[in-house]
Write an enzyme that holds these catalytic residues in place. Sequence first.
Site, PDB file in Angstrom:
ATOM      1  N   LYS A  64       0.776  -0.857   0.008  1.00  0.00           N
ATOM      2  CA  LYS A  64      -0.158   0.056   0.177  1.00  0.00           C
ATOM      3  C   LYS A  64       0.981   1.288   0.119  1.00  0.00           C
ATOM      4  CE  LYS A  64      -3.840   1.953   2.536  1.00  0.00           C
ATOM      5  NZ  LYS A  64      -4.750   2.161   3.723  1.00  0.00           N
ATOM      6  N   SER A  99      -9.723   2.367   2.877  1.00  0.00           N
ATOM      7  CA  SER A  99      -8.803   3.202   1.822  1.00  0.00           C
ATOM      8  C   SER A  99      -7.926   2.264   0.981  1.00  0.00           C
ATOM      9  CB  SER A  99      -7.912   4.255   2.482  1.00  0.00           C
ATOM     10  OG  SER A  99      -7.291   3.409   3.513  1.00  0.00           O
ATOM     11  N   SER A 105      -9.827   0.123   6.826  1.00  0.00           N
ATOM     12  CA  SER A 105      -9.148  -0.020   5.670  1.00  0.00           C
ATOM     13  C   SER A 105      -8.556  -1.099   5.051  1.00  0.00           C
ATOM     14  CB  SER A 105      -8.323   1.073   5.272  1.00  0.00           C
ATOM     15  OG  SER A 105      -8.946   2.339   5.294  1.00  0.00           O
TER      16      SER A 105
HETATM   17  N1  GLN Z   1     -12.876   4.370   5.911  1.00  0.00           N
HETATM   18  C1  GLN Z   1     -12.428   4.927   7.107  1.00  0.00           C
HETATM   19  C2  GLN Z   1     -12.050   6.260   7.146  1.00  0.00           C
HETATM   20  O1  GLN Z   1     -12.298   6.753   6.061  1.00  0.00           O
HETATM   21  C3  GLN Z   1     -11.109   3.985   7.505  1.00  0.00           C
HETATM   22  C4  GLN Z   1      -9.783   4.590   6.968  1.00  0.00           C
HETATM   23  C5  GLN Z   1      -8.605   3.713   7.345  1.00  0.00           C
HETATM   24  O2  GLN Z   1      -8.741   2.569   7.912  1.00  0.00           O
HETATM   25  N2  GLN Z   1      -7.512   3.869   7.106  1.00  0.00           N
HETATM   26  O3  GLN Z   1     -11.504   6.913   7.906  1.00  0.00           O
END
Ligand code: GLN
Length: 500
Positions: free
Chosen positions: A80, A155, A179
């Site tokens: 990532k 994400s 994410s």
């Molecule tokens: N979707 C969640 C957010 O927007 C989690 C993001 C993440 O885990 N990096 O904050």
Amino acid sequence: MSELITSSAAVLAEKLASREVSAVEVTQAHLDRIAAVDGDIHAFLHVNTDEALEVASGVDKARAAGEELHALAGVPIAIKDLIVTVGQPTTAGSKMLEGWMSPYDATVISRIRAARMPMLGKTNLDEFAMGSSTEHSAYGPTRNPWDLDRIPGGSGGGSAAAVAAFEAPLALGTDTGGSIRQPASVTGSVGVKPTYGGVSRYGAIAMASSLDQIGPVSRTVLDAAMLQEVIGGHDPRDSTSLTDPVGNLVEAARNGSVAGMRIGVIKELQGEGYQPGVQARFDESLELLKDAGAEIVEVSCPNFKYALGAYYLIMPSEASSNLAKYDGVRYGMRRLPQDPPLTIERVMGATRAAGFGDEVKRRIILGTYALSAGYYDAYYGSAQKVRTLIQRDFNAAFAQADVLISPTSPNTAFKLGEKLDDPLAMYLNDVATIPANMAGVPGISIPGGLADGLPVGIQFLAPAREDVRLYRAGAALEGLLEQKWGGPLLASAPVLGGVK
Ligand code: GLN
């Protein structure tokens, strides 16, 4: 499709060890797959062709010379693009860091290098890991291999899509609120958020430091365990790193079993708000677990309903502070204001206006507000109290059950653009994953079947430091489901993911 790309990491490791295949062949097969399908999927922001092949060739030579190698030596991996790497750019999905080369490796990257796993490249993400669909990437969205009109989650949509589309057998993700797990859920892959502190965060670009955790993305539970063993363990460079080892994850994944295990169904994380097909797959998994000897109990976590609200105060607060360093002065992008005077504030303003996307700006404003004098106690302070209540709910639930279970996400993959203008609808995707981050406990998402032709994820949660339980329960359910389906879920994926 070549078996070199459809095999699990564990199977590839065996074939490499027995010299049935070479690391160069395995790596080249994945690079070819990326070249063939990534134009459609867009999982990668950078493909690391030369270095990956060089590492693979080094592994083949070392093996030929009889050197002792790590089990995953020669098995390729995607990273990532929130994790810093020497020799490959790191963007965090943001214009702010376009073209930036880190002068150091993250600890997880050093460990991957030590295991001699070829890195295939860096995967797409929502800017600074803020989002649930990968549509907030400054470099365009990633698409779900099951249906190219749908999102791959976020994400870490790039890592999940790469694994689900057989572009990589393994990937690294980061999970601040879901994410790793939510993208795994909507792409039919496996994703693990380890116990907070179980994997070093050194070199993971910080979003919300008290919630962030690096973890594995894979197609099987065993593969995730093998990868977590590579990247996990104490790191003196991360002050929140745990000192004791978390136990033998690979052994747990090889001996999946739920016989005699008490599995707590979280009352608040199902039913209303969950897509009927998701609920149906979840209920079927519970039946399978019960038939396999698990004791299913219902647990109540009444404060989980406040988790999302509290998260959207704590996360932006920490992010607003972590992102203050992108000031146009120290590193990254710099924009000068159009008119004089050329003061530092105006350079900073012009840089941040041009470098950050809407979602990042939204969260910086929210976080700065929540931390400001006069509002700190009302917002940030209250959210921290809610965090304690969530931890207490977990403690009470784990007094009644060895692991907890829920759907990973309330819905399957939605269409690109569907929730982009509705931040609240986007945030709701993480309603079932956020509590684990708030309490630091580990969680795994495994494929639980299809609803309307799209993957559904099942989540297990375990007490902090009990990651072994996730792997034991996850491997058991994976085995039960594959027995029922006659093979892995991804083998039935249409279009690009499919083996057929
Ligand atoms: N979707 C969640 C957010 O927007 C989690 C993001 C993440 O885990 N990096 O904050």
